[in-house]
Scaffold this active site. Structure first.
Site, PDB file in Angstrom:
ATOM      1  NE  ARG A  40      45.695  44.131  60.413  1.00 47.03           N
ATOM      2  CZ  ARG A  40      46.690  44.580  61.151  1.00 47.03           C
ATOM      3  NH1 ARG A  40      47.037  45.844  61.091  1.00 47.03           N
ATOM      4  NH2 ARG A  40      47.353  43.784  61.962  1.00 47.03           N
ATOM      5  CG  ASP A 148      48.188  55.664  68.040  1.00 48.41           C
ATOM      6  OD1 ASP A 148      48.820  54.837  68.733  1.00 48.41           O
ATOM      7  OD2 ASP A 148      47.948  55.478  66.828  1.00 48.41           O
TER       8      ASP A 148
HETATM    9  C1  LIG Z   1      51.788  48.061  68.709  1.00 49.47           C
HETATM   10  S1  LIG Z   1      51.126  49.613  69.185  1.00 49.47           S
HETATM   11  C2  LIG Z   1      52.118  49.999  70.601  1.00 49.47           C
HETATM   12  C3  LIG Z   1      51.309  50.500  71.767  1.00 49.47           C
HETATM   13  C4  LIG Z   1      52.099  50.750  73.070  1.00 49.47           C
HETATM   14  N1  LIG Z   1      53.105  51.757  72.883  1.00 49.47           N
HETATM   15  C5  LIG Z   1      52.696  49.470  73.617  1.00 49.47           C
HETATM   16  O1  LIG Z   1      53.910  49.289  73.542  1.00 49.47           O
HETATM   17  O2  LIG Z   1      51.947  48.622  74.110  1.00 49.47           O
HETATM   18  C6  LIG Z   1      51.792  50.691  67.929  1.00 49.47           C
HETATM   19  C7  LIG Z   1      51.063  52.027  67.789  1.00 49.47           C
HETATM   20  O3  LIG Z   1      51.846  52.898  66.960  1.00 49.47           O
HETATM   21  C8  LIG Z   1      50.970  53.704  66.199  1.00 49.47           C
HETATM   22  N2  LIG Z   1      51.662  54.246  65.012  1.00 49.47           N
HETATM   23  C9  LIG Z   1      51.990  53.580  63.873  1.00 49.47           C
HETATM   24  N3  LIG Z   1      52.539  54.429  62.979  1.00 49.47           N
HETATM   25  C10 LIG Z   1      52.572  55.640  63.563  1.00 49.47           C
HETATM   26  C11 LIG Z   1      53.024  56.931  63.131  1.00 49.47           C
HETATM   27  N4  LIG Z   1      53.524  57.129  61.903  1.00 49.47           N
HETATM   28  N5  LIG Z   1      52.901  57.971  63.988  1.00 49.47           N
HETATM   29  C12 LIG Z   1      52.380  57.773  65.236  1.00 49.47           C
HETATM   30  N6  LIG Z   1      51.929  56.595  65.703  1.00 49.47           N
HETATM   31  C13 LIG Z   1      52.023  55.533  64.868  1.00 49.47           C
HETATM   32  C14 LIG Z   1      49.833  52.736  65.854  1.00 49.47           C
HETATM   33  O4  LIG Z   1      48.647  53.404  65.504  1.00 49.47           O
HETATM   34  C15 LIG Z   1      49.715  51.878  67.102  1.00 49.47           C
HETATM   35  O5  LIG Z   1      48.683  52.309  67.946  1.00 49.47           O
END
Ligand SMILES: C[S@@+](CC[C@H](N)C(=O)[O-])C[C@H]1O[C@@H](n2cnc3c(N)ncnc32)[C@H](O)[C@@H]1O
Length: 279
Positions: A40, A148
């Protein structure tokens, strides 16, 4: 034969990046994630004209590299998502919970938060579900916050433009109502402007002590498929923060492989991965 453009990550650089990401964002990066991290970040290392990860790490942790450090999180987060992902949640919310919640608490102005919204499929699915619900219950109003930690995904969500294949899980009658075809590219669709306008966006890192949001203000929080990237104590701390933002009787939705088992949190499970805040 090894790709000559591929830069290998040395142990020390991996440790510095992974400790930083875990400390600042809660995301666990054990050694088996190293090749994912390499692939990445490789393009970024090359685009900066650097020869190895040691130079890259020195750069991102220097004053001049602050901007690039900020973008590392955009590259590291896993943003996989879909419209109507775990669709039983949306059905339960509008067919079962909201009618009961509204008659019990008399709350018609719903505040909903898609926490960890990724590229927008989850909050736009909520909009479709809530708009359909409003056809039966026109007295209901709602506001929807989408947050996010990654600015890149928030920008995509804000645009609301998707490949046409992405909306395959959307029921046909909703496709027509909520999306329009791009005039310049038939392979793209865009969420109609009146629905895009319904979303408010905010960058929120769940590791921060304060989210800059009022307490006890939300009726529903969706935080699905985010906590799996954190260790258990971090998950528990984040869930406590969500509870402080929920109204009594409000709901927290987690992802299918997440649970609160073994945690000391004021939530009662009412469906698989759906929890009610007891206040
Ligand atoms: C796999 S996606 C899930 C998206 C959606 N909630 C779903 O279930 O389809 C995980 C998201 O969590 C966010 N994320 C990861 N660490 C985070 C943090 N410390 N604070 C806020 N968001 C975070 C990532 O940027 C990513 O967009």
């Amino acid at each position: 034969m090894e790709n000559p453009l591929f830069v290998r990550m040395d142990d020390e650089s991996f440790t510095r990046i992974s400790s930083y990401v875990t400390r600042e964002y809660g995301i666990k990066l054990p050694v088996n994630k190293r090749s994912m991290l390499e692939s990445r970040l490789n393009k970024k290392v090359k685009s900066l004209g650097l020869d190895d990860y040691k130079q890259f790490v020195d750069h991102i942790f220097s004053d001049e590299g602050r901007e690039d450090l900020f973008h590392v999180i955009d590259l590291i987060t896993t943003n996989k998502t879909d419209f109507f992902r775990e669709s039983a949640h949306f059905h339960f919310l509008t067919e079962e919970y909201l009618p009961h919640y509204q008659s019990t608490f008399g709350r018609n102005n719903l505040k909903i938060w898609s926490a960890g919204c990724s590229t927008g499929e989850e909050p736009y699915t909520l909009i479709m579900a809530l708009e359909e619900y409003r056809k039966r219950r026109p007295e209901v109003a709602y506001s929807l916050l989408a947050s996010d930690v990654s600015i890149r995904v928030i920008q995509t969500a804000f645009q609301g433009i998707y490949d046409i294949e992405k909306i395959a899980p959307v029921p046909i009658e909703l496709k027509r109502g909520y999306f329009m075809r791009s005039k310049s590219n038939p392979k793209l669709v865009r969420v109609k402007p009146q629905f895009r306008k319904k979303l408010q966006f905010k960058r929120i890192n769940f590791m921060d002590n304060q989210f800059g949001l009022p307490k006890a203000d939300f009726d529903v929080i969706f935080c699905r498929n985010v906590l799996i990237y954190f260790d258990k104590p971090t998950q528990e701390r984040v869930i406590h923060k969500f509870c402080s933002h929920l109204k009594p009787g409000g709901l927290l939705f987690l992802g299918h492989s997440e649970s609160i088992i073994g945690m000391n949190v004021p939530l009662k499970q009412i469906r698989p991965t759906v929890y009610c805040f007891e206040g």
